[in-house]
Motif scaffolding. Structure first.
Motif, PDB file in Angstrom:
ATOM      1  N   ASP A   3       0.809  -1.210   0.000  1.00 12.10           N
ATOM      2  CA  ASP A   3       0.000   0.000   0.000  1.00 12.10           C
ATOM      3  C   ASP A   3       0.845   1.263   0.000  1.00 12.10           C
ATOM      4  O   ASP A   3       0.350   2.346  -0.248  1.00 12.10           O
ATOM      5  CB  ASP A   3      -0.933   0.006   1.216  1.00 12.10           C
ATOM      6  N   ASP A   4       2.147   1.103   0.286  1.00 12.07           N
ATOM      7  CA  ASP A   4       3.017   2.271   0.251  1.00 12.07           C
ATOM      8  C   ASP A   4       3.159   2.770  -1.179  1.00 12.07           C
ATOM      9  O   ASP A   4       2.853   2.067  -2.138  1.00 12.07           O
ATOM     10  CB  ASP A   4       4.401   1.918   0.818  1.00 12.07           C
ATOM     11  N   PHE A   5       3.646   4.010  -1.294  1.00 10.95           N
ATOM     12  CA  PHE A   5       3.746   4.648  -2.612  1.00 10.95           C
ATOM     13  C   PHE A   5       4.655   3.864  -3.549  1.00 10.95           C
ATOM     14  O   PHE A   5       4.266   3.465  -4.636  1.00 10.95           O
ATOM     15  CB  PHE A   5       4.247   6.082  -2.448  1.00 10.95           C
ATOM     16  N   LEU A   6       5.875   3.627  -3.108  1.00  9.29           N
ATOM     17  CA  LEU A   6       6.837   2.905  -3.944  1.00  9.29           C
ATOM     18  C   LEU A   6       7.525   1.858  -3.096  1.00  9.29           C
ATOM     19  O   LEU A   6       8.009   2.166  -2.002  1.00  9.29           O
ATOM     20  CB  LEU A   6       7.874   3.879  -4.516  1.00  9.29           C
ATOM     21  N   VAL A   7       7.528   0.628  -3.590  1.00 10.86           N
ATOM     22  CA  VAL A   7       8.042  -0.474  -2.787  1.00 10.86           C
ATOM     23  C   VAL A   7       9.001  -1.331  -3.601  1.00 10.86           C
ATOM     24  O   VAL A   7       8.682  -1.746  -4.716  1.00 10.86           O
ATOM     25  CB  VAL A   7       6.882  -1.377  -2.284  1.00 10.86           C
ATOM     26  N   PHE A   8      10.174  -1.570  -3.052  1.00 12.55           N
ATOM     27  CA  PHE A   8      11.064  -2.623  -3.556  1.00 12.55           C
ATOM     28  C   PHE A   8      10.864  -3.803  -2.623  1.00 12.55           C
ATOM     29  O   PHE A   8      11.110  -3.682  -1.424  1.00 12.55           O
ATOM     30  CB  PHE A   8      12.531  -2.193  -3.505  1.00 12.55           C
ATOM     31  N   ASP A   9      10.419  -4.927  -3.173  1.00 14.04           N
ATOM     32  CA  ASP A   9      10.098  -6.074  -2.331  1.00 14.04           C
ATOM     33  C   ASP A   9      11.083  -7.205  -2.617  1.00 14.04           C
ATOM     34  O   ASP A   9      10.942  -7.913  -3.605  1.00 14.04           O
ATOM     35  CB  ASP A   9       8.650  -6.506  -2.609  1.00 14.04           C
ATOM     36  N   HIS A  10      12.084  -7.340  -1.750  1.00 16.03           N
ATOM     37  CA  HIS A  10      13.099  -8.401  -1.867  1.00 16.03           C
ATOM     38  C   HIS A  10      13.684  -8.467  -3.271  1.00 16.03           C
ATOM     39  O   HIS A  10      13.658  -9.509  -3.921  1.00 16.03           O
ATOM     40  CB  HIS A  10      12.517  -9.757  -1.466  1.00 16.03           C
ATOM     41  N   VAL A  11      14.193  -7.347  -3.754  1.00 15.59           N
ATOM     42  CA  VAL A  11      14.699  -7.272  -5.131  1.00 15.59           C
ATOM     43  C   VAL A  11      16.169  -7.681  -5.181  1.00 15.59           C
ATOM     44  O   VAL A  11      16.981  -7.212  -4.387  1.00 15.59           O
ATOM     45  CB  VAL A  11      14.519  -5.847  -5.686  1.00 15.59           C
ATOM     46  N   THR A  12      16.462  -8.584  -6.120  1.00 18.55           N
ATOM     47  CA  THR A  12      17.833  -9.031  -6.332  1.00 18.55           C
ATOM     48  C   THR A  12      18.173  -8.921  -7.808  1.00 18.55           C
ATOM     49  O   THR A  12      17.337  -9.214  -8.663  1.00 18.55           O
ATOM     50  CB  THR A  12      18.011 -10.496  -5.877  1.00 18.55           C
ATOM     51  N   LYS A  13      19.384  -8.437  -8.108  1.00 19.76           N
ATOM     52  CA  LYS A  13      19.830  -8.377  -9.498  1.00 19.76           C
ATOM     53  C   LYS A  13      21.289  -8.804  -9.563  1.00 19.76           C
ATOM     54  O   LYS A  13      22.131  -8.291  -8.841  1.00 19.76           O
ATOM     55  CB  LYS A  13      19.690  -6.940 -10.029  1.00 19.76           C
ATOM     56  N   ARG A  14      21.548  -9.771 -10.449  1.00 18.07           N
ATOM     57  CA  ARG A  14      22.928 -10.240 -10.625  1.00 18.07           C
ATOM     58  C   ARG A  14      23.404  -9.939 -12.030  1.00 18.07           C
ATOM     59  O   ARG A  14      22.634  -9.992 -12.983  1.00 18.07           O
ATOM     60  CB  ARG A  14      23.020 -11.749 -10.379  1.00 18.07           C
TER      61      ARG A  14
END
Lengths: 367, 330
Positions: A3-14
């Protein structure tokens, strides 16, 4: 959380063997000026590029106003970027550059004109509307890049080291302007920088990023005064570290025995026990340098150590001292709030005293 | 200004060799060719007395048709070469640096084989029993079918200009070998590297972050290619057009070997006049005619473009002035 405006949810990038972004969770509030601060290669730009749609996370989701935008291409998200090199279209006039997104959105001609002229007025570039980008100075290009990204009112504006290419004077000027623009448009700004000064002066909140992880997320003053790790303490501003073991606890205070330095008294806000190892951070401006020890009425329990003056850098507003005390090289910063020439000068190889109140140190890490 | 003045002499000296080279091998021969056209010819193939007889001979009803056909085919070849070269150049410029030189080298590789041998190899590829023949027949059907959809005036225009043939083509008679299509196809094959290279050179200097910026602002991939990339490599495209158009205009080997009776271009005529009829003045006159046909429209286009640019610049200046006198934006 969604519900928050902008959320990074457990983001991973390799990228191959390198994990650029490692399981990051992050929320940004609407209208906030939010900074991602970290050394180069820490993953802050990758975070920004994932938000812009130029990289896709290997795992985790990104939500904007409750909507999952992880897999949307850049042209389908109302998130615009101000690029470090501005990326103004060289074959178009300033006016056409700014009108680009409005034309793409198939807005009416009158509306486009009105909006472009309004934002040109806001950045005070109206007289340059019909010039080409190569006819502008760096600061002007910067303002056009911001106007181009803001004109169709995106949900989020991303700024990727926008001031890195400007010289110091212009950078300071642009800082004030950026702040004013943010206040005026009320759009959420996400600002990527490796310059702690920029981040501190602009941001509502800062996320300090290191090795693909968020080390600390807080308001600037908390990040500076109460860093959560040794990395944060040393990356944001200068500091003196005293690493040692807690030898005793006395009420709210404790005594730390560093290697090669006398015992130091510190405020024990983390309720640590005797025997634990700790890094005590004392900022240079918290340390006072005097030729005589402080008078007893300045307060008992104060940390006072004799020291030899080794280096002095006079900056007008303040003087920075490096002193040898025990086995430590201590840096201290003395602001000049009184007429300096009336005071007794401290010079090289003077025997002086460094002292600070136990409340002014901060224990960053217990191991 | 001062530095420029002092370097003037040195600059002149350094350009001297190329200037001399151009004068000796371009200007002088051109003048000689032009002078030949005002001579008659002798029976043995020599250059005769001063006369206008050669120009009078040039009034041949075949020539306008052949000149137009040459120009038309050159346009077609240039068009297809640019269409194919653009994505190629784009793709190469976006490759990792190590791969770029490898691929660019591969594109130049065919030049290690003789041009005539390569064209000869195409004769085999275009054999009536080959698969390209089958493709050709399908292509003809597609053209025929789509032609039927065009409005009448456009149909008549295409037939009139020679881009299309009136009436249906009999598949039993249509062979790709000895056809105009073969000439266009092999010309595109031959001159494609000349189109790719200048565009690639321009694309390599192109700032690809501009495409990202365009995408970021809401543009689709194709839109940003068209509106940002194409104008960005415009100079390269212009050179590519010249690099293809000019040699095709004068080509005669490809139409000679693959065009059969269908495709005689001005180059073939010049070749015949010079080598078979031994009429050097006539060949010179044809060459001059061809050069004029190309240079006059090209010069006109350049003049028009420059005028247009100056006009655009003035327009922008006027707008700026108006803005400043009216006291900024509304």
């Amino acid at each position: 959380m969604k519900d928050d405006f902008l959320v990074f949810d457990h983001v991973t990038k390799r990228f191959g063997a390198l994990t650029a972004v490692d399981d990051v969770c992050l929320t940004v509030k609407r209208g906030e000026f939010f900074s991602l601060l970290g050394p180069s290669g820490c993953g802050k730009t990758t975070l920004l590029r994932m938000l812009g749609g130029f990289e896709r996370p290997d795992s985790g989701r990104i939500y904007l106003e409750g909507r999952d935008i992880t897999d949307l291409p850049p042209n389908q998200r109302r998130v615009h970027t101000v690029f470090q090199n501005y990326a103004l279209f060289p074959t178009m006039t300033i006016w056409d550059n700014i009108a680009f997104s409005l034309k793409l959105a198939k807005k009416e001609k009158g509306e486009i004109e009105e909006k472009v002229n309004a934002i040109l007025g806001m950045i005070q570039m109206s007289e340059h509307a019909w010039k080409y980008p190569n006819q502008l100075s760096g600061g002007q290009k910067q303002r056009v890049a911001i106007a181009r990204a803001l004109v169709d009112r995106p949900q989020v504006l991303l700024l990727d080291e926008p001031l890195a290419a400007l010289d110091l004077k212009l950078r300071q000027h642009m800082l004030i302007e950026l702040d004013a623009i943010h206040d005026q448009v009320g759009i959420t700004f996400i600002y990527v920088t490796h310059d702690q000064g920029e981040a501190m002066s602009l941001s509502d909140r800062i996320a300090v990023v290191n090795k693909g992880r968020i080390e600390q997320l807080d308001v600037p003053a908390k990040i500076y005064e109460a860093p959560s790790s040794r990395f944060v303490a040393s990356f944001i501003g200068d500091t003196n570290f005293f690493s040692g073991e807690i030898v005793s606890v006395e009420g709210d205070y404790c005594t730390i025995q560093p290697e090669g330095f006398p015992a130091i008294s510190a405020y024990n806000d983390k309720n640590l026990k005797a025997g634990q190892r700790v890094d005590l951070s004392v900022r240079p401006e918290k340390i006072r340098v005097t030729l005589n020890p402080p008078l007893p009425e300045k307060g008992a329990g104060i940390n006072v150590f004799p020291a030899k003056v080794k280096d002095i850098v006079y900056q007008g507003v303040y003087t920075k001292y490096w002193l040898q005390s025990g086995g430590m090289r201590v840096s201290a910063l003395k602001p000049h709030s009184r007429f300096l020439l009336d005071q007794e000068a401290i010079t090289w190889n003077d025997d002086a005293f460094v002292w600070w109140h136990p409340d002014d140190g901060y224990m960053v890490e217990a191991k | 200004m001062n530095g420029r003045k002092s370097s003037g002499k040195a600059e002149w000296l350094t350009t001297m060799p190329s200037l001399a080279w151009l004068a000796l091998f371009f200007a002088v021969p051109s003048v000689i060719v032009l002078a030949f056209t005002f001579h008659g010819h002798t029976a043995n193939g020599g250059v005769g007395e001063w006369s206008l007889s050669t120009w009078r001979e040039l009034v041949d009803p075949d020539y306008p048709t052949i000149v137009w056909k040459t120009v038309r085919i050159s346009f077609e070849v240039t068009f297809w070469s640019i269409i194919l070269a653009l994505p190629c150049a784009y793709a190469i410029a976006r490759m990792p640096k190590r791969w770029r030189s490898v691929v660019a080298g591969a594109i130049m590789l065919p030049f290690w084989t003789s041009f005539v041998v390569r064209v000869f190899a195409w004769k085999t590829l275009l054999h009536p029993d080959g698969w390209l023949q089958a493709c050709y027949l399908t292509w003809l059907k597609v053209c025929d079918w789509s032609f039927g959809w065009l409005p009448g005036f456009l149909q008549r225009f295409l037939v009139w200009t020679g881009f299309a043939t009136a009436g249906h083509v009999d598949p039993s008679l249509a062979t790709i070998l000895d056809s105009e299509t073969a000439v266009v196809l092999v010309s595109v094959y031959t001159f494609l590297p000349f189109a790719i290279m200048p565009i690639y050179t321009a694309a390599e200097k192109f700032d690809f972050s501009l495409l990202e910026a365009a995408r970021d602002l809401g543009a689709t991939n194709f839109y940003s290619f068209r509106k940002i990339f194409l104008p960005g490599v415009r100079q390269g495209v212009v050179s590519a057009v010249l690099m293809v158009f000019i040699p095709v205009i004068g080509s005669y080997v490809i139409p000679q070997m693959l065009g059969g009776t269908e495709c005689i271009l001005i180059g073939n005529k010049i070749f015949m006049r010079a080598m078979q009829n031994r009429n050097i003045p006539h060949a010179s006159a044809l060459a001059t005619l061809m050069a004029v046909t190309v240079l006059v429209p090209m010069g006109a286009a350049m003049w028009w473009k420059r005028r247009q640019e100056a006009r655009d610049r003035r327009k922008l200046d006027v707008r700026t002035n108006r803005l400043m006198t009216s006291g900024g934006a509304s």
